[in-house]
Scaffold this active site. Structure first.
Site, short mmCIF file in Angstrom:
data_model
loop_
_atom_site.label_atom_id
_atom_site.label_comp_id
_atom_site.label_asym_id
_atom_site.label_seq_id
_atom_site.Cartn_x
_atom_site.Cartn_y
_atom_site.Cartn_z
N SER A 333 0.80 -1.23 0.00
CA SER A 333 0.00 0.00 0.00
C SER A 333 0.83 1.27 0.00
O SER A 333 0.29 2.37 -0.15
CB SER A 333 -0.91 0.02 1.23
OG SER A 333 -1.71 -1.14 1.22
N HIS A 378 -15.55 0.57 4.02
CA HIS A 378 -15.29 1.98 4.31
C HIS A 378 -16.43 2.87 3.86
O HIS A 378 -16.33 4.08 3.94
CB HIS A 378 -13.99 2.43 3.64
CG HIS A 378 -12.78 1.74 4.17
ND1 HIS A 378 -12.08 0.79 3.47
CD2 HIS A 378 -12.14 1.83 5.38
CE1 HIS A 378 -11.07 0.34 4.18
NE2 HIS A 378 -11.09 0.95 5.37
N CYS A 391 -7.68 2.27 2.00
CA CYS A 391 -8.82 1.54 1.43
C CYS A 391 -8.43 0.91 0.10
O CYS A 391 -8.11 1.60 -0.86
CB CYS A 391 -10.00 2.50 1.23
SG CYS A 391 -11.36 1.71 0.34
#
Lengths: 648, 379
Positions: A333, A378, A391
Site C-alpha cells: 500500500s 469503508h 482503502c
C-alpha cells in the site's frame, strides 16, 4: 742432395725484423682503436641504457603504505578507523619449502588447513621478494605461538601494520562495506605497482566505491641491495643517495549518515530481518542505511576462516545480503499516495469524489472479487481518507480507471523500476510493470497479454510491481520534496587529512516529477498525515502519536503468499510466510528534513512492525541531540576476535 | 728544440743521480715510469675493487715488491747467460708441468698449483717466459726466415707445454703461451702464406677442439660470448654485468669507490679478471683510456728498445715479450668489454694476483737487460 748451406744474412734479417715491427705496431694501433670504439659504444652511445640497468641493479623499492582514509558520519564521528595489528607475512624467495612452511603454519593453527591452496596461489601471484600477508590480526596468544616456532619458518615474519577497525562493529556495515586482503579477483582492477605494500582493499559499500580516494598514494624507500638481493645500508665507502617518497594518506570520507539515526534504525531492527533507509529530501543525503542482520566488518579485515565464512554465507537470515539495496519486495500500500497523484493528474478522480467501498470490488469477467485487504467496509470514501485508512477498493477502482500504461508512465519519474544510482555498488532495482514490459518479460504469447486484473492489483502495490527499500526511500523523498529529486548519496565530502582541505560533493539533481500542482500535493500530504493521526498508523502499536513534529506516512503490507479471496486469514502462518511490513514517512510535513522507509520482513501488518522503528529513527534525527548517540561499544573490536582454538 | 735548462743546481743533481742510478741498475727510465704509473693506478683501483680490504692491499704491494725485485735481478743478468739458461729453464718448466699433471691425475682434480711448502706457484707462469726464450734460443743461430724443419721444432716447443696446460685446464694461460711463442716465430719472419695457412689450420683445429677437446664450461663460455642474454643469470652473467658496469660509468665515471656494480657485488671477480670494468664504472671512459694509453706507451717503449737490439735472440725475445704484453692487455680489456669471449686472463699489473705480477715484471727485467747489454755495433 747436398745440404744447402744457409748463411745468416744479418742485414736482410734486420730489415725483415723491422718490417714486422712496423706491421706489429700498426696492428697494435688498430687493436687499440677497436677497443676505444667499443668503449665509446658502451659508455657514450649506450650510456643511458646501461645507467638504467645499473640503477635497477642496485636499488629495490620498498613500499611505504599510505594510511587509509577514515570514514566519518555527517557529524564527524569516526566509523572506520585504522588500528595497529600483527600479521604474518611471507616472502616467497626466502622460503625454501613453501608447501612445508604452509603446512607447518596450518598445524600450528595459524592459517586454516583448508585454505592452503588459496594462500599458495596468492603468494605465487605476488613478486618473489614482496611480503605477502597470509594471516591478518593475530591475537596475543597466536603471536606467542608463532614466536616460539619462528625458527622453523624462515621467510615468514610478523609485521605490524595498520588494519581497519570499525569502532561501532556491525553498525552501518551495509553502507560502509568492509576491507579485506587483496585477492586475485581484485588484481585486474588495481594498478599493482600502486598497491605494492598495501594489504587491504575495500570490498563493498563506501570502502569499495571510494577505494581510490581512501587508498591514498603509497610512498617508497629505495633500499640498497647487493647482488644476492639482500638489503644493505652501505657497501664499503659506497653510500649513494637513495630516493624516497613519503606516502600520501588517503582522503577521509565524510558520509551523509547520521550516526544517531543509523543506531536508532539498527536497534529498531534488532531481532528482525529488514531494512531502513532514510534520506534528506532536500539533498539526497542518505541519513541511515541499515540492513539487518549485518555482520562485523572487521572479521574480513582480520581474515575469515572458511568455516566462519560458510557460517555467515549459509545463515538462513542472510546477514551478508544487503536488503536495503538488493532486496526486492512487493510495494504494497505504500504505492497509494503516488497512485492518488496519478488519479488527480489524469483526472480519473477528484480529491473530493467519494468511491463506495463495500469491502470488495468486482471486475467484469473475473469470478472472484478483489478483497479489501484488512476486511471491513469503508462506505463512501474520498481520497484523503482512502490514503489514511488504506482503502483497497478505492485504489482498485482508481487503478482500473487509470489503466496500466498511465500508471507506469506516471510512476516512473518517482524512481520505480530503476536503480536510484546511489554512490555505492551492488544496487538492484524492482519492477515497474507495463504492457510493454510484460511483452518482453514473457516468451509465451499467452503470457504476454496484460489482464485488467493485473492493473487492479497494481493499484494496491501487489502483482508484478516490486521495489527495493532504496527505491522506496527515493520515492518517499521525492514525494516529501514535492517532486524534486536528488540522487541518493552516502558521500558528501572528502577531506585531505594533511592539509585539512575539504572537497564537497555537490548533490546531484535528477529530473523532477513534472506537472503536479501544489494543491494535489497538499491533498495527498493530508491523506498521509491522516494515516498517522486517524488512519492505519494511529493505533497504539504504531507508536506514532505525540510526536514533536508532524509526520506524513503510509503503511504497507506486502504479500508473501497469496491468499484466496474467501480463505480465512490465518495468524499462525509460518513466520517466514507472513507478509512483509512496510512503512514510509517523512517529517516535518511543513518542511521535510527526513524521508524514510522501513521494511520488516514477515513483520505482518505495516503499522505494527515497521512504524515503531520509523518513530525511533525520526526521533533520533529530528529531536535535539542530548546524548542520544551511543558511544562505541567499550572494548575494541580486535579483542573480541573469536578464539582461534574454537574457530575451526 | 731548445731544452729549457734546469734552474736549480740541486734539481740538476737529482736528475743526474737518478740517471746514473738507472744506468748502474741496467734499467730503462721511461719504461720504469710507465710501469710504475700503471702499478700505482692499479693499487688505487684495487683499494676500491677489493672493498677496502687492507689485507689485499698489503699483499698487492708485496707482490709489486717481489715483481720489482725480480725485474731488478733479471735486468742484471747478462743476455748470454739467459741464452744459455733458456733450454734448461724450458725443460725445467715442462718437467714441473708434468709433475703437476701427474699429481692431478692421482688427486683426481684440477691442478694448477705446485706447492713447495714455503711457496705456491703455477709452473705455467714459468713457461710464459720460458717458451719465447726457448724459441728465440732455437732461432738464434739459424738463418731467418726459419726453415720448415725449424718450424716443426718450434711448433713442438710451443705445443708440448700448451697441451699440458690446456689439460689442467687453463685455456687462458695456454693461449697466452702459444701467443708468446708464435710472436717469436712471426717476428723471425714467418712467411705470410704460412700464417694464412696456419690461420686456416687453426680454424680447423678450433672446430676439432670444439667438438672433442673443450670442456663443457669452456664451450659454454664461447656460446655465452656470442649471446650473453641467452643465459643472463648463468654463464652470461659475467659479461652482462661487466658491460653494465662499464657502460654506466659513462665518460667521467661514477667516482672512486662509488661504482654500484662493483661495490654491491654485481660484478664478479671484480678485483681480479674484471678489474677493468671497475675502472670503467668508477673512472669512466677517460680512466680506461688513460690506462690503455699507459699500456700503449709501455708497449711502444718496449718496441723501441727492441728495435735498438742487435742480436737475433735479444730481438726475438724482447719483441715477443713486448707484443705478448699487449696481447694480455687486449685480451683482458676485450673480454671485459664484450669484444672477446671470457678467458681467464688478468689485466697486467692491475689485477690482483702475485704470480702474474712477478712474471710480467720479470719479463720487463729481461727486456731491460737485453737492451742495456746490447752490443753497440752496426748502427
Amino acid at each position: 742432395m747436398a745440404p744447402k748451406v744457409s748463411i745468416k744474412n744479418f742485414f736482410r734479417e734486420q730489415r725483415l725484423f723491422q718490417q714486422r715491427m712496423l706491421v706489429a705496431t700498426i696492428l697494435i694501433g688498430a687493436a687499440a682503436l677497436v677497443l676505444f670504439g667499443r668503449l665509446f659504444l658502451l659508455q657514450v652511445v649506450r650510456y643511458d641504457y646501461y645507467l638504467e640497468q645499473s640503477q635497477g641493479n642496485r636499488a629495490r623499492l620498498d613500499p611505504i603504505p599510505a594510511s587509509r582514509g577514515l570514514i566519518r558520519d555527517r557529524n564527524g564521528v569516526v566509523m572506520a578507523d585504522n588500528q595497529a595489528a600483527y600479521q604474518l607475512e611471507l616472502v616467497r624467495e626466502q622460503v625454501t619449502d613453501l608447501d612445508g612452511t604452509l603446512k607447518g603454519l596450518a598445524s600450528l593453527q595459524l592459517i586454516p588447513e583448508d585454505g592452503l591452496a588459496d594462500i599458495k596461489r596468492l603468494v605465487k601471484s605476488r613478486r618473489g621478494f614482496e611480503g605477502v600477508p597470509i594471516r591478518l590480526r593475530l591475537t596475543e596468544e597466536e603471536l606467542s605461538r608463532f614466536a616460539v616456532n619462528r625458527h622453523r619458518f624462515p621467510g615468514v615474519d610478523i609485521r605490524t601494520r595498520l588494519t581497519r577497525a570499525y569502532p561501532y562493529g556491525e553498525l552501518g556495515v551495509h553502507a560502509l562495506g568492509y576491507v579485506a586482503a587483496i585477492s586475485e579477483a581484485d588484481l585486474p582492477r588495481i594498478d599493482r605497482s600502486a598497491y605494492a605494500g598495501t594489504t587491504l582493499i575495500g570490498k563493498l559499500g563506501v570502502e569499495s566505491a571510494r577505494e581510490k580516494e581512501l587508498h591514498g598514494t603509497n610512498g617508497f624507500r629505495e633500499v640498497l641491495v647487493n647482488a644476492q638481493g639482500r638489503s644493505v645500508q652501505k657497501a664499503g665507502a659506497f653510500a649513494p643517495d637513495l630516493r624516497s617518497r613519503a606516502p600520501k594518506a588517503g582522503s577521509d570520507i565524510i558520509l551523509s549518515i547520521d550516526l544517531a539515526a543509523q543506531q536508532a534504525a539498527e536497534e529498531g531492527l534488532k531481532g528482525r530481518r529488514g531494512a531502513v533507509v532514510a534520506i534528506d529530501p532536500a539533498t539526497g543525503d542518505v541519513l541511515a542505511l541499515a540492513s539487518h542482520p549485518g555482520f562485523d566488518p572487521s572479521l574480513f579485515g582480520r581474515g575469515l576462516t572458511r568455516a566462519e565464512y560458510h557460517e555467515l554465507s549459509s545463515d538462513i537470515d542472510r546477514p551478508l545480503f544487503n536488503r536495503a539495496l538488493r532486496g526486492t519486495y512487493p510495494a504494497g500500500s505504500t504505492v497509494k499516495p503516488v497512485i492518488s497523484l496519478a488519479g488527480l493528474h489524469y483526472g480519473a478522480v477528484t480529491a473530493d469524489e467519494p468511491i463506495y467501498c463495500p469491502g470488495s470490488w468486482m471486475l467484469r469477467g473475473y469470478a472472484k472479487p478483489f478483497r479489501e485487504g484488512r476486511g471491513g467496509t469503508h462506505h463512501a470514501i474520498a481520497m484523503e481518507d482512502a490514503i489514511a485508512k488504506s482503502c483497497d477498493v478505492y485504489f482498485y477502482e482508481l487503478a482500473h480507471r487509470l489503466e496500466v500504461d498511465h500508471l507506469s508512465e506516471f510512476m516512473a519519474p518517482f524512481g520505480y523500476g530503476k536503480p536510484t544510482g546511489i554512490d555505492i555498488a551492488g544496487e538492484l532495482s524492482g519492477i515497474l510493470p507495463s504492457k510493454d514490459w510484460k511483452k518482453q518479460r514473457f516468451k509465451r504469447r499467452a503470457d504476454q497479454i496484460w489482464f485488467p486484473g493485473e492493473t487492479v492489483n497494481m493499484g494496491i502495490g501487489q502483482g508484478y510491481l516490486t521495489v527495493t527499500p532504496m527505491e522506496q526511500a527515493s520515492m518517499i523523498a521525492t514525494v516529501a520534496a514535492r517532486g524534486k529529486r536528488f540522487k541518493p548519496r552516502l558521500v558528501t565530502a572528502m577531506r585531505d587529512p594533511e592539509t585539512g582541505v575539504v572537497t564537497k560533493v555537490e548533490p546531484e539533481v535528477l529530473a523532477s516529477v513534472p506537472g503536479i500542482p501544489e494543491k494535489d500535493w497538499d491533498r495527498v500530504f493530508a491523506g498521509m498525515v491522516g494515516t498517522i493521526q486517524r488512519g492505519t498508523a494511529a493505533q497504539p502499536a504504531a507508536n506514532m502519536a505525540h510526536t514533536a513534529y508532524t509526520v506524513a506516512g503510509k503503511t504497507g503490507t506486502a504479500q508473501v503468499v497469496s491468499i484466496a479471496a474467501n480463505e480465512k486469514l490465518d495468524k499462525r502462518l509460518e513466520e517466514r510466510q507472513r507478509d512483509h511490513s512496510w512503512f514510509v514517512a517523512f517529517a516535518p510535513v511543513e518542511a521535510p528534513r527526513i524521508a524514510l522507509v522501513v521494511l520488516v520482513e514477515n513483520g505482518g501488518f505495516g503499522a505494527a512492525a515497521a512504524a515503531p522503528i520509523a518513530r525511533r529513527v525520526l526521533d533520533a534525527y529530528l529531536l535535539p541531540k542530548n546524548a542520544s548517540t551511543q558511544p562505541p561499544p567499550g572494548a575494541s573490536t580486535a579483542d573480541k576476535d573469536i578464539d582461534p582454538e574454537t574457530a575451526e | 728544440m731548445i731544452r729549457q735548462p734546469v734552474e736549480s743546481p740541486s734539481a740538476r743533481r737529482t736528475i743526474t743521480i737518478a740517471t746514473r742510478l738507472l744506468l748502474a741498475l741496467q734499467l730503462d727510465g721511461p719504461l720504469l715510469v710507465g710501469l710504475g704509473l700503471i702499478a700505482c693506478f692499479g693499487l688505487v683501483v684495487l683499494y676500491s675493487a677489493s672493498g677496502q680490504d687492507m689485507g689485499k692491499m698489503v699483499r698487492a704491494v708485496l707482490h709489486l715488491c717481489l715483481g720489482t725485485a725480480a725485474m731488478l735481478g733479471l735486468a742484471q743478468v747478462r743476455p748470454q747467460l739467459l741464452r744459455r739458461v733458456a733450454p734448461w729453464l724450458y725443460g725445467f718448466g715442462v718437467f714441473l708441468l708434468v709433475v703437476v699433471f701427474v699429481e692431478g691425475e692421482i688427486g683426481k682434480g684440477a691442478q694448477r698449483w705446485l706447492d713447495l711448502g714455503f711457496i705456491r706457484f703455477q709452473p705455467s707462469e714459468i713457461l710464459k717466459i720460458a717458451v719465447p726464450m726457448a724459441c728465440a734460443w732455437y732461432l738464434q743461430e739459424r738463418p731467418l726466415p726459419p726453415s720448415a724443419k725449424s718450424l716443426g721444432v718450434l711448433a713442438a716447443i710451443i705445443l708440448v707445454p700448451s697441451a699440458l696446460i690446456i689439460k689442467q685446464p687453463d685455456l687462458g694461460t695456454a693461449l697466452l703461451i702459444m701467443a708468446a711463442g708464435t710472436m717469436v716465430i712471426i717476428m723471425a719472419g714467418l712467411p705470410v702464406w704460412i700464417m694464412l695457412a696456419g690461420l686456416l689450420a687453426g680454424s680447423g683445429a678450433a672446430w676439432f677442439a670444439w667438438a672433442h677437446l673443450l670442456h663443457d664450461y669452456q664451450r659454454e663460455r664461447v656460446l655465452t660470448f656470442i649471446d650473453p642474454q641467452n643465459d643472463p643469470l648463468g654463464s652470461g652473467y659475467h659479461i652482462i654485468q661487466s658491460q653494465i658496469a662499464i657502460g654506466s660509468g659513462g665518460v667521467f665515471g661514477k667516482g672512486w669507490m662509488n661504482g654500484s656494480q662493483a661495490q654491491l657485488d654485481y660484478l664478479p671477480e671484480r678485483h681480479t679478471d674484471f678489474i677493468f670494468a671497475v675502472i670503467g664504472e668508477e673512472f669512466g671512459m677517460l680512466g680506461q683510456m688513460l690506462l690503455v694509453l699507459l699500456y700503449l706507451f709501455v708497449v711502444a717503449r718496449a718496441l723501441y728498445l727492441t728495435s735498438q737490439m742487435q742480436d737475433t735472440f735479444a730481438r726475438l725475445l724482447a719483441s715477443s715479450l713486448a707484443l705478448t704484453f699487449f696481447v694480455y692487455v687486449f685480451i683482458n680489456t676485450g673480454m671485459v668489454s664484450g669484444l672477446l669471449p671470457v678467458v681467464g686472463v688478468p689485466l697486467p699489473l692491475v689485477s690482483y694476483g702475485g704470480t702474474s705480477m712477478v712474471t710480467l715484471l720479470a719479463g720487463f727485467g729481461i727486456l731491460m737487460s737485453l737492451y742495456s747489454h746490447r752490443k753497440l755495433v752496426g748502427t
